[in-house]
Design a protein around this motif. Structure first.
Motif, PDB file in Angstrom:
ATOM      1  N   ALA A 193      72.691  54.888  74.283  1.00  0.00           N
ATOM      2  CA  ALA A 193      71.475  54.684  75.064  1.00  0.00           C
ATOM      3  C   ALA A 193      71.680  55.184  76.487  1.00  0.00           C
ATOM      4  O   ALA A 193      70.760  55.732  77.100  1.00  0.00           O
ATOM      5  N   MET A 194      72.881  55.036  77.005  1.00  0.00           N
ATOM      6  CA  MET A 194      73.175  55.534  78.353  1.00  0.00           C
ATOM      7  C   MET A 194      73.058  57.059  78.392  1.00  0.00           C
ATOM      8  O   MET A 194      72.537  57.610  79.369  1.00  0.00           O
ATOM      9  N   ASP A 195      73.503  57.748  77.348  1.00  0.00           N
ATOM     10  CA  ASP A 195      73.329  59.206  77.274  1.00  0.00           C
ATOM     11  C   ASP A 195      71.854  59.573  77.322  1.00  0.00           C
ATOM     12  O   ASP A 195      71.443  60.483  78.047  1.00  0.00           O
ATOM     13  N   ALA A 196      71.045  58.865  76.545  1.00  0.00           N
ATOM     14  CA  ALA A 196      69.597  59.134  76.511  1.00  0.00           C
ATOM     15  C   ALA A 196      68.970  58.847  77.870  1.00  0.00           C
ATOM     16  O   ALA A 196      68.112  59.602  78.331  1.00  0.00           O
ATOM     17  N   TYR A 197      69.427  57.803  78.534  1.00  0.00           N
ATOM     18  CA  TYR A 197      68.909  57.459  79.859  1.00  0.00           C
ATOM     19  C   TYR A 197      69.246  58.554  80.864  1.00  0.00           C
ATOM     20  O   TYR A 197      68.390  58.986  81.646  1.00  0.00           O
ATOM     21  N   ARG A 198      70.474  59.035  80.820  1.00  0.00           N
ATOM     22  CA  ARG A 198      70.880  60.108  81.746  1.00  0.00           C
ATOM     23  C   ARG A 198      70.102  61.397  81.490  1.00  0.00           C
ATOM     24  O   ARG A 198      69.730  62.102  82.431  1.00  0.00           O
ATOM     25  N   ARG A 199      69.856  61.723  80.230  1.00  0.00           N
ATOM     26  CA  ARG A 199      69.058  62.914  79.900  1.00  0.00           C
ATOM     27  C   ARG A 199      67.644  62.772  80.460  1.00  0.00           C
ATOM     28  O   ARG A 199      67.069  63.725  80.960  1.00  0.00           O
ATOM     29  N   PHE A 200      67.091  61.556  80.365  1.00  0.00           N
ATOM     30  CA  PHE A 200      65.758  61.309  80.886  1.00  0.00           C
ATOM     31  C   PHE A 200      65.722  61.531  82.403  1.00  0.00           C
ATOM     32  O   PHE A 200      64.813  62.143  82.922  1.00  0.00           O
ATOM     33  N   LEU A 201      66.749  61.063  83.103  1.00  0.00           N
ATOM     34  CA  LEU A 201      66.794  61.222  84.559  1.00  0.00           C
ATOM     35  C   LEU A 201      66.950  62.686  84.963  1.00  0.00           C
ATOM     36  O   LEU A 201      66.448  63.109  86.005  1.00  0.00           O
ATOM     37  N   ALA A 202      67.654  63.453  84.131  1.00  0.00           N
ATOM     38  CA  ALA A 202      67.899  64.856  84.457  1.00  0.00           C
ATOM     39  C   ALA A 202      66.728  65.770  84.096  1.00  0.00           C
ATOM     40  O   ALA A 202      66.683  66.916  84.537  1.00  0.00           O
ATOM     41  N   ALA A 203      65.795  65.280  83.320  1.00  0.00           N
ATOM     42  CA  ALA A 203      64.650  66.115  82.892  1.00  0.00           C
ATOM     43  C   ALA A 203      63.777  66.454  84.101  1.00  0.00           C
ATOM     44  O   ALA A 203      63.595  65.621  84.990  1.00  0.00           O
ATOM     45  N   PRO A 204      63.240  67.692  84.084  1.00  0.00           N
ATOM     46  CA  PRO A 204      62.379  68.101  85.209  1.00  0.00           C
ATOM     47  C   PRO A 204      61.071  67.342  85.263  1.00  0.00           C
ATOM     48  O   PRO A 204      60.569  66.790  84.402  1.00  0.00           O
TER      49      PRO A 204
END
Length: 111
Positions: A100-111
């Motif tokens: 879930a932390m990976d998914a959260y980080r991907r969400f933060l990095a999305a434009p």
């Protein structure tokens, strides 16, 4: 004949969803942990048929007639403890090798 009082409807919360992902996140549903009321003031922390134990490990939940008292003692909690354990476990929930932390980080990095 004495007239019986009308029954009063009661309401009770019986389930909480716990996740580090926001409600609108498309990935949230696969990373959710559920805290479910199991009666007698006791709650279970569950995910996909498994229960979280006090030791932080997930185990398959047997059908009620096969649950031993010692297993129940380590997998049923008061609400505050169940929510705390679920919150602690939430970042580490994994799906196909991604947490879930990976998914959260991907969400933060999305434009």
């Amino acid at each position: 004949m004495t007239q019986q009082p009308e029954p009063v409807a009661t309401c009770q919360a019986t389930e909480y969803e716990v996740s580090i992902l926001l409600e609108g996140d498309i990935n949230r549903s696969v990373f959710v942990i559920t805290v479910q009321y199991r009666g007698g003031g006791r709650w279970a922390v569950t995910r996909h048929g498994a229960c979280l134990g006090i030791n932080g490990e997930w185990s398959r939940e047997a059908i009620p007639s096969e649950r031993e008292d010692d297993w129940l003692a380590t997998h049923r909690f008061d609400l505050d403890t169940a929510l705390r354990l679920a919150r602690e476990a939430a970042p580490h929930v994994a799906v196909n090798g991604h947490t879930a932390m990976d998914a959260y980080r991907r969400f933060l990095a999305a434009p």
